[in-house]
Design a protein around this motif. Structure first.
Motif, PDB file in Angstrom:
ATOM      1  N   GLU A  36      26.628   8.458  32.986  1.00 55.99           N
ATOM      2  CA  GLU A  36      27.348   7.399  33.700  1.00 55.99           C
ATOM      3  C   GLU A  36      27.715   6.254  32.764  1.00 55.99           C
ATOM      4  O   GLU A  36      28.841   5.754  32.784  1.00 55.99           O
ATOM      5  N   LEU A  37      26.750   5.833  31.951  1.00 54.47           N
ATOM      6  CA  LEU A  37      27.007   4.723  31.037  1.00 54.47           C
ATOM      7  C   LEU A  37      28.042   5.101  29.975  1.00 54.47           C
ATOM      8  O   LEU A  37      28.908   4.296  29.635  1.00 54.47           O
ATOM      9  N   ASN A  38      27.967   6.318  29.475  1.00 50.17           N
ATOM     10  CA  ASN A  38      28.970   6.761  28.498  1.00 50.17           C
ATOM     11  C   ASN A  38      30.367   6.783  29.123  1.00 50.17           C
ATOM     12  O   ASN A  38      31.346   6.432  28.464  1.00 50.17           O
ATOM     13  N   ALA A  39      30.453   7.185  30.382  1.00 51.95           N
ATOM     14  CA  ALA A  39      31.750   7.180  31.070  1.00 51.95           C
ATOM     15  C   ALA A  39      32.269   5.748  31.199  1.00 51.95           C
ATOM     16  O   ALA A  39      33.453   5.486  30.974  1.00 51.95           O
ATOM     17  N   GLN A  40      31.382   4.821  31.511  1.00 52.83           N
ATOM     18  CA  GLN A  40      31.789   3.422  31.690  1.00 52.83           C
ATOM     19  C   GLN A  40      32.259   2.781  30.391  1.00 52.83           C
ATOM     20  O   GLN A  40      33.109   1.898  30.418  1.00 52.83           O
ATOM     21  N   HIS A  86      23.848  18.543  30.194  1.00 47.94           N
ATOM     22  CA  HIS A  86      22.424  18.608  29.880  1.00 47.94           C
ATOM     23  C   HIS A  86      21.589  18.436  31.149  1.00 47.94           C
ATOM     24  O   HIS A  86      20.576  19.128  31.330  1.00 47.94           O
ATOM     25  N   ALA A  87      22.013  17.544  32.036  1.00 49.03           N
ATOM     26  CA  ALA A  87      21.294  17.352  33.304  1.00 49.03           C
ATOM     27  C   ALA A  87      21.266  18.653  34.111  1.00 49.03           C
ATOM     28  O   ALA A  87      20.227  19.026  34.675  1.00 49.03           O
ATOM     29  N   VAL A  88      22.392  19.365  34.140  1.00 49.09           N
ATOM     30  CA  VAL A  88      22.451  20.641  34.867  1.00 49.09           C
ATOM     31  C   VAL A  88      21.595  21.694  34.169  1.00 49.09           C
ATOM     32  O   VAL A  88      20.923  22.489  34.829  1.00 49.09           O
ATOM     33  N   ARG A 144      33.675  12.512  26.453  1.00 49.11           N
ATOM     34  CA  ARG A 144      33.062  13.748  25.912  1.00 49.11           C
ATOM     35  C   ARG A 144      31.545  13.647  25.898  1.00 49.11           C
ATOM     36  O   ARG A 144      30.849  14.587  26.255  1.00 49.11           O
ATOM     37  N   GLU A 145      31.048  12.492  25.476  1.00 50.06           N
ATOM     38  CA  GLU A 145      29.600  12.283  25.459  1.00 50.06           C
ATOM     39  C   GLU A 145      29.050  12.281  26.880  1.00 50.06           C
ATOM     40  O   GLU A 145      27.985  12.830  27.149  1.00 50.06           O
TER      41      GLU A 145
END
Length: 170
Positions: free
Chosen positions: A39-43, A56-58, A48-49
């Motif tokens: 979420e933070l990387n998206a923000q 990785h969560a899945v 890509r990260e």
């Protein structure tokens, strides 16, 4: 909770690695850490990260509804609609997900079905999302996708009307 600005974002990789390498952290903690990192990387504009963290969560817990929802949504945003459907369908088919997460999955499915030209399925998923109490933002995004699909279909129908076909021939 960390803000997505300045020094706090520098701590994100350290905190993520700490959670992943903590021998005492259970799978749930690791999944939540991967989701938060995604979420933070998206923000901060690192899609890509973000996608890697959701994947990785899945990998950590394939039955996690929030992980499948996050990955499915990220894939949909990247245009990988078949991949998105795989993860969203898996999330929808998992009865262990919290009601709010399942509601948001239905809203995401409504958006996906709109984008893939399946308005009947989109309407059904949207109705389920509303009844289950989906997040207002998720509902708004799904409604926007449904409206865009209708406008696109109307435009296509208009272009294919007999009058337009004849006019283009002239």
């Amino acid at each position: 909770d960390y803000k997505v600005t300045g020094v706090q974002t520098c701590a994100l990789p350290i905190l993520y690695e700490r959670a992943m390498n903590d021998d005492f952290a259970d799978t749930g903690v690791r999944v939540r850490a991967a989701l938060r990192a995604g979420e933070l990387n998206a923000q901060i504009g690192k899609p890509r990260e973000s996608l890697r963290r959701f994947q990785h969560a899945v990998e950590l817990d394939g039955r996690s509804v929030p992980a499948r929802l996050a990955l499915g949504t990220a894939l949909m945003e990247r245009g990988d609609l078949p991949g998105a459907e795989t993860h969203l369908a898996a999330a929808a088919g998992n009865p262990r997900g919290a009601k709010t997460a399942q509601a948001d999955v239905q809203a995401a499915l409504a958006m996906l079905y709109s984008k893939t030209g399946r308005p009947e399925l989109a309407a059904t998923a949207m109705a389920k999302a509303r009844v289950m109490g989906a997040d207002a933002g998720a509902l708004a995004r799904a409604q926007d996708a449904m409206r865009a699909a209708v406008r696109s279909e109307e435009h296509t129908s208009e272009l294919q009307s007999p009058c337009n076909l004849v006019c283009r021939l002239l």
